[in-house]
Scaffold this motif. Structure first.
Motif, short mmCIF file in Angstrom:
data_model
loop_
_atom_site.label_atom_id
_atom_site.label_comp_id
_atom_site.label_asym_id
_atom_site.label_seq_id
_atom_site.Cartn_x
_atom_site.Cartn_y
_atom_site.Cartn_z
N ILE A 563 0.86 -1.21 0.00
CA ILE A 563 0.00 0.00 0.00
C ILE A 563 0.88 1.24 0.00
N ASN A 564 1.81 1.30 0.97
CA ASN A 564 2.68 2.48 1.06
C ASN A 564 3.65 2.53 -0.12
N ALA A 565 4.06 1.37 -0.61
CA ALA A 565 4.97 1.34 -1.77
C ALA A 565 4.29 2.01 -2.96
N LEU A 566 3.00 1.68 -3.17
CA LEU A 566 2.24 2.27 -4.30
C LEU A 566 2.16 3.79 -4.13
N ALA A 567 1.87 4.23 -2.91
CA ALA A 567 1.76 5.68 -2.66
C ALA A 567 3.09 6.38 -2.98
N HIS A 568 4.19 5.78 -2.56
CA HIS A 568 5.49 6.43 -2.79
C HIS A 568 5.91 6.35 -4.26
N TYR A 569 5.55 5.26 -4.96
CA TYR A 569 5.84 5.21 -6.40
C TYR A 569 5.11 6.35 -7.11
N GLU A 570 3.86 6.58 -6.70
CA GLU A 570 3.07 7.65 -7.33
C GLU A 570 3.69 9.02 -7.04
N LYS A 571 4.18 9.19 -5.78
CA LYS A 571 4.84 10.46 -5.41
C LYS A 571 6.13 10.66 -6.20
N GLY A 572 6.74 9.53 -6.61
CA GLY A 572 8.04 9.61 -7.28
C GLY A 572 7.97 10.07 -8.72
N ILE A 573 6.77 10.09 -9.32
CA ILE A 573 6.66 10.47 -10.74
C ILE A 573 6.85 11.98 -10.88
N THR A 574 7.84 12.39 -11.70
CA THR A 574 8.15 13.84 -11.82
C THR A 574 7.39 14.46 -12.99
N GLY A 575 7.10 13.67 -14.04
CA GLY A 575 6.46 14.23 -15.23
C GLY A 575 7.41 15.07 -16.06
N ASN A 576 8.71 15.01 -15.75
CA ASN A 576 9.73 15.80 -16.46
C ASN A 576 10.47 14.87 -17.42
N ASN A 577 10.52 15.27 -18.71
CA ASN A 577 11.18 14.42 -19.72
C ASN A 577 12.65 14.17 -19.41
N LYS A 578 13.23 15.08 -18.67
CA LYS A 578 14.65 14.96 -18.30
C LYS A 578 14.88 13.70 -17.45
N TYR A 579 13.86 13.35 -16.68
CA TYR A 579 13.99 12.18 -15.79
C TYR A 579 13.11 11.03 -16.29
N GLN A 580 13.15 10.78 -17.60
CA GLN A 580 12.25 9.80 -18.21
C GLN A 580 12.50 8.39 -17.62
N GLU A 581 13.78 8.05 -17.49
CA GLU A 581 14.12 6.70 -17.00
C GLU A 581 13.58 6.50 -15.58
N HIS A 582 13.74 7.55 -14.74
CA HIS A 582 13.23 7.50 -13.35
C HIS A 582 11.71 7.33 -13.35
N ASP A 583 11.04 8.13 -14.19
CA ASP A 583 9.57 8.06 -14.24
C ASP A 583 9.10 6.68 -14.70
N GLU A 584 9.84 6.10 -15.67
CA GLU A 584 9.47 4.77 -16.16
C GLU A 584 9.57 3.74 -15.03
N ALA A 585 10.63 3.88 -14.21
CA ALA A 585 10.80 2.96 -13.07
C ALA A 585 9.64 3.11 -12.09
N CYS A 586 9.21 4.37 -11.86
CA CYS A 586 8.08 4.62 -10.94
C CYS A 586 6.78 4.04 -11.51
N LEU A 587 6.56 4.25 -12.81
CA LEU A 587 5.34 3.72 -13.44
C LEU A 587 5.32 2.20 -13.39
N ALA A 588 6.52 1.60 -13.58
CA ALA A 588 6.62 0.14 -13.47
C ALA A 588 6.23 -0.30 -12.06
N GLY A 589 6.70 0.45 -11.07
CA GLY A 589 6.36 0.15 -9.68
C GLY A 589 4.87 0.27 -9.44
N VAL A 590 4.26 1.33 -10.02
CA VAL A 590 2.81 1.53 -9.88
C VAL A 590 2.07 0.32 -10.47
N ALA A 591 2.52 -0.13 -11.66
CA ALA A 591 1.86 -1.27 -12.32
C ALA A 591 1.93 -2.50 -11.44
N GLN A 592 3.14 -2.81 -10.93
CA GLN A 592 3.30 -4.03 -10.13
C GLN A 592 2.50 -3.95 -8.83
#
Length: 1116
Positions: A563-592
């Protein structure tokens, strides 16, 4: 009779001491249990005892009589403390009495005189730096400086002093309200002046110029020597406190710069003498009773009215409580050794306590108790220098005591590991790192070095810590400390050191208090304390929150807090193209996490949208574990994990999807499952293909035979894969068809030899079975059973062959000899092989008899005898046989066969290093010369052909069937070569009656004309050197007249060899003239001796032919 109360408890409270005039005294008890008992009795005086007296303060009893006084200790009456004789008093002593403090004992005599004895000196002393002044008698003060090794100086004073003070250049003694000042010279002491104060002086302190006297709650500060100094008047003296201040001064001290005093209101004042004004004050809750500044005046120890001890630092206005401070403490001494700042001792009547002020520690400044040392009775500490305590005693002397906390100052080599470990703790407590280094060196123990290094970090001694870590090889710490050693910010440096010692909370506090608070966040991130890192990031670096949230989410996922992992993955998404790799990792976390939380639709959609194949695989695995097979298979397929997708589709029986994926699937297991399903459905073609992909060959063969009626394909697969079960199936198939030969073949292939044998026997197919078996590696039993079968069938050759294979040589030979003869006489060849393998003399003789025709009267061809001798490695007999065979071949005109037999025998004997018979060598040479003729004539070299023909014609008896053709050829070639005389002599031979009619008509007339008109001219034969002795002889002559050696001949020309033109055939090793052989190989690429092909490149000229000549010698 006197009653007394003893000082010691064990005396009780009712003891009576009784003196008797006859010289005895006794002690009796009035205690109810001891009433009437005599505790002690002594006969102190011989004639009479006149008086006894007790001092309770001294715990002593005195008795007088017989012109002497005897003193006992009340704690142990048997011990005599002192005896005083009064020799001048001839009439005897009378009465005696103690003063209340026990310092004086007075005795009256019958003669009318009064004697007063001093029992103890008042302990009066003072120290300034390392110099001390102390009372050595009632009117004498001694000044000493043991540290500077100065000689003690004694000063006689006018009155018995009640206080003493020593300064840098002066001594002050005094009593009541008066003080006398003395100037201290090199070797003498000069009295300066005396000063009267406004009240009785309680204590006094001096520095180089001023004296400060405390009397009746006031302190007077005045110059000691004002004469001759241009001092301002107001600086000469000053009284504290000022008139309007309503407090009393209870204690004071004077350093080189400051007058410091403490008051009954708890205020400590610092008066700066140079500026003549107050510079600092500290307010304490209760009154300050005693103060003790350190030698520099930068720290001040004091005892307050509650008997608590403190150290005050005026520089930063900080107060530190002294721990475990005994209420009986009388005073404090600071360490005067300049290297040991921060060490001080507190003392009472019995003990000295060592304290250390740790100023620069990571945790901040604090005081620790290092240990305690027992002090002998009535010793008053005056001076502390490098762990050595100088004490004043009642007898007017000084005594030095070594503190137990400084035991490491002795010779360290005298101590064992346990004592050294204890000393290491002492040195580290006292911050004596150099001594600690020596102790560690002697201990030579990793834990010791570790302790020292930790202490250095604790006290922020970075350079010393680097040195220690470098010594025991901790490169990581050395590099870390090298990076931080230049940091000037105290808190930042302390933070780093606290982190190195794993005190992370302290490190965080120090970092936050430093100029670089972000270091606290970096530390928490490095430690993966993501919770703390998030709290810090909110305050210090909000832009770091998404990245920390991602890391924290990963940690929570690992611990199962989805539950908390999902919340923190969602908080981790920056929406900034500069950090695309980071955002992809967060979205992967959200999916799992969504899938794990049961929100499968959201999770699957996220995973499908996400570019990562790995995510699809991981989500698929989660779904599979949750038994959500269709979604799992869908994700596996999207992620191109076809094997996994197919496996999951199989689990949910979706064969259509499995069929679609099969071309991409590599796993045999999946192909096998699919094949079984298709076979069950009766779709055999699809099943066969799937079985082939699964490499299940037995199933493939089964389907081809049972369902697809394609035995050719089944047979091919069995041959390719060598499958045993497959071979059995094919054999069974052929058996049903009645094709016994094929059935036998596949039974043998499936290792069912017994069934194959039985089948061959039943259907008379043993020859087929025997052929198959002999090409396989089979057991002797199988060969024997076949042999016995053929024996029964009277098929001697086959029986012999299989008896030979199973090693029964006698039976094999018997059958071969019985075998009917064929054109190729294969049975005889096999019989020779059998005897060769058996190496049995009886069998050999049996075969020789057979070959000679002894048994059946029919001698066999000699070549078989030759082969037998070769098989038996009886090379000499083989050689003899070879000569016979060659002779027969020669007689028959088969000159090439005769040449090859002799050559092969010659080579074999040479290999076996057996001497070659001369007859064989000569015959081979003549046959070789004959063979060379054709080569030379073909190449148009008539001279060489003629020379060889002359050699052959001279041995014409060896060629009986071709005498006339050879002589005719000799005549023609000699004529062509210009050897007219030789041509004439051979022509004359042909005119003999037995040859004349056999001459070819084509040449007959010419030869007859040649004889009728003889031309005896002859080209002379050139000479070359003998290879042995260099004698010049004709080039075709093979016997040297000089050294009588048979000369080796050239296989290319037939001439004798010469040393400087030597080569050998690369195959048969026969010699040849290099130039001639090379010339011949331009047109002929075959060796004339061994008939092997030769590449001209492989021909090598031999410069040293000695070893060939030696071997030729051996052959001769």
């Amino acid at each position: 009779m006197k009653e007394y109360q003893p000082g010691k408890a064990q005396y009780g409270d009712g003891y009576i001491m009784i003196g008797f005039s006859r010289g005895c005294f006794v002690v009796i008890s009035t205690h109810i249990r001891e009433i009437g008992q005599e505790i002690f009795q002594a006969h102190n005086h011989k004639d009479n005892l006149s008086s006894i007296a007790i001092s309770q303060s001294l715990n002593k009893a005195a008795s007088c009589g017989d012109n002497c006084i005897k003193i006992h200790d009340l704690s142990d009456l048997r011990e005599m403390y002192a005896i005083i004789n009064l020799d001048d008093e001839n009439k005897g002593v009378d009465q005696l009495a103690w003063t209340d403090d026990g310092q004086l004992l007075a005795v009256s005599t019958r003669r009318g005189s009064l004697h007063v004895f001093l029992t103890k000196l008042p302990i009066l002393g003072h120290a300034c730096s390392t110099r001390i002044a102390y009372l050595t008698s009632l009117l004498e003060v001694t000044i000493a400086n043991h540290v500077e090794r100065e000689l003690p100086v004694t000063v006689s004073v006018e009155v018995e002093p009640s206080f003493v003070a020593i300064g840098v250049y002066h001594l002050a003694v005094g009593m009541n309200n008066r003080a006398w000042f003395y100037a201290l010279g090199e070797n003498n002491v000069k009295k300066l002046k005396d000063v009267e104060y406004l009240g009785t002086v309680a204590s006094m302190h001096l520095n180089s110029d001023y004296a400060a006297a405390l009397f009746e709650g006031k302190v007077q500060l005045h110059m000691i020597e004002s004469e001759g100094l241009d001092a301002q008047e107001e600086r000469e003296t000053r009284l504290f406190p000022a008139d309007d201040d309503k407090y009393r001064i209870l204690c004071h001290a004077l350093t080189s710069d400051f007058l410091i005093y403490g008051t009954d209101t708890g205020v400590i004042h610092y008066f700066y003498i140079e500026d003549w004004q107050y510079v600092n004050e500290y307010r304490h809750p209760v009154s300050v009773r005693k103060i003790f500044p350190d030698p520099n005046g930068t720290r001040l120890a004091f005892i307050d009215d509650k008997s608590d001890g403190f150290v005050y630092c005026p520089v930063n206005d900080r107060l530190y409580e002294i721990p475990d401070f005994s209420p009986t403490i009388k005073g404090i001494l600071w360490e005067n050794w300049p290297m040991d700042k921060g060490v001080f001792v507190a003392f009472d009547d019995d003990k000295v306590y060592t304290y250390v002020f740790h100023k620069d520690a990571i945790q901040g400044s604090k005081i620790i108790l290092a240990g305690g040392t027992e002090v002998p009775f009535s010793h008053k500490p005056l001076l502390l220098y490098n762990g050595e305590l100088t004490c004043q005693t009642q007898s007017g002397k000084t005594n030095n005591i070594y503190l137990s906390t400084h035991s490491f100052l002795g010779n360290l080599k005298d101590f064992g590991p346990n004592e050294l470990t204890q000393m290491l703790s002492q040195t580290l407590m006292l911050k004596r790192f150099s001594e600690a280094w020596e102790v560690c060196r002697l201990l030579n123990d990793q834990s010791g070095w570790n302790e020292l290094a930790k202490a250095c970090l604790h006290h922020m001694e970075v350079d010393f810590a680097i040195r220690v870590y470098r010594t025991f090889g901790n490169a990581g710490m050395v590099m870390s400390l090298e990076q931080i050693k230049g940091i000037e910010d105290h808190n930042l440096l302390a933070g780093h050191l606290a982190m190195f010692t794993s005190d992370f909370n302290l490190a965080q506090d120090l970092y936050l208090a430093s100029s670089c608070p972000i270091a606290a966040l970096e530390m928490r991130k490095d430690l993966q304390h993501w919770d703390s890192a998030l709290q810090l990031a909110k305050r210090l670096a909000p832009d770091q929150i998404p990245f920390i949230s991602k890391e924290y989410a990963m940690q929570l996922e690992f611990t199962g807090d989805y539950i908390n992992a999902l919340a923190h993955y969602e908080k981790g998404i920056t929406g900034n193209n500069k950090y695309q790799e980071h955002d992809e990792a967060c979205l992967a976390g959200v999916a799992q996490m969504s899938i794990r939380m049961g929100d499968i639709r959201r999770g699957v959609n996220q995973a499908i949208k996400h570019p990562s194949r790995l995510l699809k695989r991981d989500c698929g695995a989660i779904l599979e574990s949750m038994k959500q097979f269709s979604e799992a298979a869908q994700l596996y397929e999207k992620g191109q994990y076809y094997d996994k997708a197919a496996s999951v589709y199989i689990r949910c029986k979706n064969w259509a999807k499995v069929g679609e994926l099969l071309p991409h699937v590599s796993s045999p297991k999946i192909h096998l499952q699919y094949a079984k399903a298709k076979e069950a459905d009766g779709r055999y073609k699809e099943a066969v293909i799937a079985y082939e992909h699964a490499k299940q060959w037995d199933s493939v063969i089964r389907l081809y035979l049972d369902h697809l009626n394609n035995p050719e394909k089944a047979v091919n697969i069995v041959r390719e894969t060598q499958s045993l079960d497959g071979a059995k199936m094919v054999a069974r198939f052929f058996l049903q068809l009645g094709d016994y030969g094929s059935a036998i073949q596949f039974l043998v292939m499936s290792k069912c030899n017994n069934e194959a044998f039985t089948l061959a026997q039943q259907h008379n197919k043993m020859e087929i079975y025997a052929d198959i078996i002999s090409s396989e590696s089979t057991t002797n039993e199988d060969y024997q059973s076949i042999a016995l079968y053929f024996e029964g069938e009277k098929k001697h050759f086959q029986a012999g062959k299989f008896f030979l294979l199973c090693g029964q040589y006698g039976r094999a030979l018997k059958h071969f000899m019985k075998s009917p003869s064929t054109e190729d006489n294969l049975a005889i060849e096999m019989a020779i092989e059998t005897v060769g393998r058996a190496k049995d003399e009886a069998l050999t003789n049996q075969l020789i008899d057979y070959l000679m025709g002894e048994s059946d009267g029919m001698p066999k061809d000699a070549k078989y005898l030759f082969r037998l001798y070769m098989a038996l490695k009886q090379y000499r007999e083989a050689a003899r046989t070879a000569i016979i065979i060659a002779r027969e071949e020669q007689c028959s005109g088969n000159y090439r066969n005769a040449h090859d037999v002799l050559f092969s025998m010659y080579s074999e004997l040479k290999t076996q290093k057996i001497k070659i018979p001369s007859e064989m060598a000569t015959n081979l040479m003549i046959l070789h010369s004959y063979i060379l003729v054709k080569t030379h004539v073909r190449r148009g070299d008539h001279m060489k052909g003629a020379r060889m023909l002359i050699r052959v014609a001279n041995n014409i008896s060896k060629f009986p069937s071709h005498i006339v053709p050879i002589l005719t050829s000799a005549v023609i070639e000699c004529h062509r070569a210009g050897l007219k005389n030789s041509a004439f002599s051979f022509a004359a031979m042909l005119m003999r009656p037995e040859y004349r009619n056999k001459i070819d008509l084509k040449y007959k007339k010419k030869i007859e004309a040649m004889v009728r008109r003889p031309d005896t001219t002859e080209t002379e034969e050139p000479t070359t050197a003998c290879p042995y002795c260099a004698f010049q002889l004709p080039e075709c002559e093979l016997l040297c007249p000089g050294c009588k050696n048979n000369l080796p001949y050239c296989i290319a020309t037939g001439r004798h060899m010469v040393r400087d033109d030597w080569t050998v055939c690369p195959h048969c090793d026969f010699p040849a003239l290099y130039s001639e052989f090379k010339n011949m190989l331009q047109t002929e690429n075959i060796c004339p001796m061994c008939s092997e092909r030769i590449n001209i490149v492989h021909l090598k000229k031999i410069n040293d032919c000695t070893e060939y000549l030696k071997s030729e010698d051996g052959d001769q």
